[in-house]
Design a protein around this motif. Sequence first.
Motif, short mmCIF file in Angstrom:
data_model
loop_
_atom_site.label_atom_id
_atom_site.label_comp_id
_atom_site.label_asym_id
_atom_site.label_seq_id
_atom_site.Cartn_x
_atom_site.Cartn_y
_atom_site.Cartn_z
N THR A 71 -4.72 8.36 1.75
CA THR A 71 -5.38 8.46 0.58
C THR A 71 -4.04 8.86 -0.34
O THR A 71 -3.66 10.14 -0.34
N GLU A 73 -2.70 10.81 -3.53
CA GLU A 73 -3.11 11.30 -4.46
C GLU A 73 -2.48 11.46 -5.89
O GLU A 73 -3.03 11.86 -6.97
N ARG A 74 -1.09 11.32 -5.74
CA ARG A 74 -0.27 11.25 -7.03
C ARG A 74 1.04 10.43 -6.77
O ARG A 74 1.43 10.48 -5.62
N ASP A 93 -2.31 10.48 -11.52
CA ASP A 93 -3.13 11.09 -10.42
C ASP A 93 -3.73 9.71 -9.66
O ASP A 93 -3.79 8.73 -10.14
N ALA A 94 -4.67 10.09 -8.56
CA ALA A 94 -5.39 9.03 -7.99
C ALA A 94 -6.33 8.13 -8.82
O ALA A 94 -6.51 6.97 -9.00
N THR A 104 -5.43 3.13 -3.52
CA THR A 104 -5.17 4.54 -3.21
C THR A 104 -5.34 4.56 -1.73
O THR A 104 -4.77 5.68 -1.25
N ARG A 146 -1.42 16.83 4.71
CA ARG A 146 -0.74 16.23 3.56
C ARG A 146 0.75 15.71 4.10
O ARG A 146 1.38 16.14 4.93
#
Length: 160
Positions: A71, A73-74, A93-94, A104, A146
């Motif tokens: 996903t 996130e940014r 951002d998302a 996303t 991450r």
Amino acid sequence: MKRLAILALAVLPLACATPRAGTTKSTSTPGRGAIKLTITPNPVVATNVGGNTYEFPFDVVVKEIGGHPVTIERVTANVFTAGGIQVATESYDAAKIQSLGFATAIQAKGEIHYHFVPRKDVPDERLFTSVYGDIRVEGIDDNGSRTTTTTTITLKKALP
């Protein structure tokens, strides 16, 4: 000869601080989700839309290469002058990415595409020969690991 050596030493930090277009740096955990980033075109072509205002259209392709869903996130774009001095930044951002109609979520081994057309004022055309930027994408996989990837971009002015 001594002057040439001094000149080379003076220019070296500038050369090192101005990355080449397409240079990519990525971080991820082996066996987890990982992303690869491609920017097209690179260099990004700035088109004058009136006065000092320019559009900078580019496409971002984010591909999952680690085998796990990720996903986003940014997404962040930074602009630097020669020597590495940051002069602009823009980050999504998302929630902002989704509000623009973009996905996303990337399936394992899948990819998503973003098309951005930022519009900015450029007070001095000489900036087109001395600036560069980077696009950074940050994500998290289905296991909570991450992953980030950053690609360097350069700019050029469209021909009239």
